[in-house]
Design an enzyme around this catalytic site. Sequence first.
Site, PDB file in Angstrom:
ATOM      1  N   THR A  45       1.014  -1.228  -0.063  1.00 48.52           N
ATOM      2  CA  THR A  45      -0.021  -0.121   0.043  1.00 48.52           C
ATOM      3  C   THR A  45       0.792   1.170  -0.064  1.00 48.52           C
ATOM      4  O   THR A  45       0.483   2.296  -0.607  1.00 48.52           O
ATOM      5  CB  THR A  45      -1.095  -0.001   1.017  1.00 48.52           C
ATOM      6  OG1 THR A  45      -2.079  -1.262   0.931  1.00 48.52           O
ATOM      7  CG2 THR A  45      -1.755   1.200   1.330  1.00 48.52           C
ATOM      8  N   THR A 125       1.825  -4.246   4.314  1.00 49.36           N
ATOM      9  CA  THR A 125       1.315  -4.240   5.774  1.00 49.36           C
ATOM     10  C   THR A 125       0.961  -5.679   6.012  1.00 49.36           C
ATOM     11  O   THR A 125       1.014  -6.037   7.009  1.00 49.36           O
ATOM     12  CB  THR A 125       0.621  -3.370   6.357  1.00 49.36           C
ATOM     13  OG1 THR A 125      -0.823  -3.627   5.674  1.00 49.36           O
ATOM     14  CG2 THR A 125       1.392  -2.061   6.087  1.00 49.36           C
ATOM     15  N   ASP A 126       0.144  -6.706   5.051  1.00 50.43           N
ATOM     16  CA  ASP A 126      -0.547  -7.647   5.462  1.00 50.43           C
ATOM     17  C   ASP A 126       0.574  -8.928   5.886  1.00 50.43           C
ATOM     18  O   ASP A 126       0.344  -9.636   6.772  1.00 50.43           O
ATOM     19  CB  ASP A 126      -1.310  -8.327   4.191  1.00 50.43           C
ATOM     20  CG  ASP A 126      -2.456  -7.362   3.913  1.00 50.43           C
ATOM     21  OD1 ASP A 126      -2.787  -6.381   4.728  1.00 50.43           O
ATOM     22  OD2 ASP A 126      -3.059  -7.437   2.852  1.00 50.43           O
ATOM     23  N   LYS A 198       0.110  -7.340  13.148  1.00 51.01           N
ATOM     24  CA  LYS A 198      -1.121  -6.437  12.768  1.00 51.01           C
ATOM     25  C   LYS A 198      -2.192  -6.881  13.350  1.00 51.01           C
ATOM     26  O   LYS A 198      -2.549  -8.125  13.470  1.00 51.01           O
ATOM     27  CB  LYS A 198      -1.186  -6.709  11.209  1.00 51.01           C
ATOM     28  CG  LYS A 198      -2.032  -5.786  10.309  1.00 51.01           C
ATOM     29  CD  LYS A 198      -2.076  -5.698   9.197  1.00 51.01           C
ATOM     30  CE  LYS A 198      -2.766  -4.655   8.280  1.00 51.01           C
ATOM     31  NZ  LYS A 198      -2.824  -4.844   6.862  1.00 51.01           N
ATOM     32  N   GLU A 319      -1.560 -28.785  27.496  1.00 48.27           N
ATOM     33  CA  GLU A 319      -2.648 -29.289  26.846  1.00 48.27           C
ATOM     34  C   GLU A 319      -2.645 -30.293  26.026  1.00 48.27           C
ATOM     35  O   GLU A 319      -3.693 -30.950  25.682  1.00 48.27           O
ATOM     36  CB  GLU A 319      -3.485 -28.129  26.049  1.00 48.27           C
ATOM     37  CG  GLU A 319      -4.017 -26.867  26.704  1.00 48.27           C
ATOM     38  CD  GLU A 319      -5.342 -27.398  27.448  1.00 48.27           C
ATOM     39  OE1 GLU A 319      -5.872 -28.510  26.946  1.00 48.27           O
ATOM     40  OE2 GLU A 319      -6.030 -26.793  28.364  1.00 48.27           O
TER      41      GLU A 319
HETATM   42  N1  ASP Z   1      -2.671  -5.464   0.767  1.00 50.36           N
HETATM   43  C1  ASP Z   1      -1.736  -4.501   1.142  1.00 50.36           C
HETATM   44  C2  ASP Z   1      -0.253  -5.401   1.093  1.00 50.36           C
HETATM   45  O1  ASP Z   1       0.077  -6.011   2.025  1.00 50.36           O
HETATM   46  C3  ASP Z   1      -2.063  -4.027   2.096  1.00 50.36           C
HETATM   47  C4  ASP Z   1      -0.882  -3.047   2.873  1.00 50.36           C
HETATM   48  O2  ASP Z   1       0.175  -2.931   2.327  1.00 50.36           O
HETATM   49  O3  ASP Z   1      -1.353  -2.182   3.589  1.00 50.36           O
HETATM   50  O4  ASP Z   1       0.364  -5.323   0.214  1.00 50.36           O
END
Ligand code: ASP
Length: 362
Positions: A45, A125-126, A198, A319
């Site tokens: 992103t 970010t994913d 995240k 467990e």
């Molecule tokens: N779907 C995007 C990615 O991980 C989300 C992001 O970058 O925030 O590339």
Amino acid sequence: MLPNFISRTRLVALFSALLLVSTLAQAEAPPAKLANIVILATGGTIAGSGASSTTTVGYTSATVGVDNLINAVPELKKVANVRGEQVFQIASESLTNEHWLKLAKRVNVLLAQPDVDGIVITHGTDTIEETAYFLDLTVKSRKPVVVVGAMRPSTAISADGPINLYNAVLLAASKDAIGKGVLVSLNDQINAAREVTKTNTSTLDTFKTPELGMLGYIQDNRAHFYRQSTRKNTLDTEFDIGNLDVLPQVDIVYGYANVNRIALDAFVTAGAKGIIYAGVGDGSLAAQIKGPLAEARKKGVIIVRSSRVGQGIVARNGEANDDDLDFVTSDTLNPQKARILLMLGLTKTHDTKALQTMFSIY
Ligand code: ASP
């Protein structure tokens, strides 16, 4: 009124002398040397663009090239000598093991060069936490490596990419970041690769280190550290990906009420060498999955009990009787990070005791 023992002429002479000394001192002081930082761009992103300035979801990731990212933040030049490389250009949900190997090898080549002081990686970010942890275990240098992303595309009002990139370069150029392992920085905060996750699908403050806490802040053009991870990383790990082109297949089976063995069996049939079981609670095993996991272990597949909870230690022999089952537990690693450590661990050994030790030191 001047005291009469200092004449005006003497005062002027004194000031002139002081001025001369300070000018000479300035002339002799070496110019502040800026750190050399390489920005490796991978997409996400932070390099995304939307249909309008108010598009903050439903945009396209990975469209803006590294030079445009750098040129959008002219302030970078004041804090470091930066240059960029486009390693790949994808949304991070599409990253594969092969991308990680390529990226880690490039980071190692660059950091071995005396004229590179640190690396910034722009990333979606994913899966940023996974890439960061993979690098934390495979980078062979104490020089700073900072992985950075953004929650809003570059075209959005109040896009967070430019400030995040600026902060990441500041951090990579900071002497305080040396030897801290791979760092993830967004939203003015610094987190350790091993611990960050995240926590929200879309807010700017999504990255957290639950319970253990982040390492510090970036504020007022400076990195401020308050703690560091106690787990081994970078130069202190046993992993060497220099000659690796593939990683062992490790898959994740998710635990839930009414779980069945279908996914597990499919992964084993497809050749999985390891399974992370993302169990409920403390990695608990439903009666109907315990037997199939034990069967998979007897076929040679390494089973790691992790937890879908997201916080806390999975208790060995808690467990489940891991000694009897010959299973490994994931310590505090979430399933996606346990997968990374198991893949790397399997490049060294298939001994479950040795693998368990890795989960307690990395
Ligand atoms: N779907 C995007 C990615 O991980 C989300 C992001 O970058 O925030 O590339």
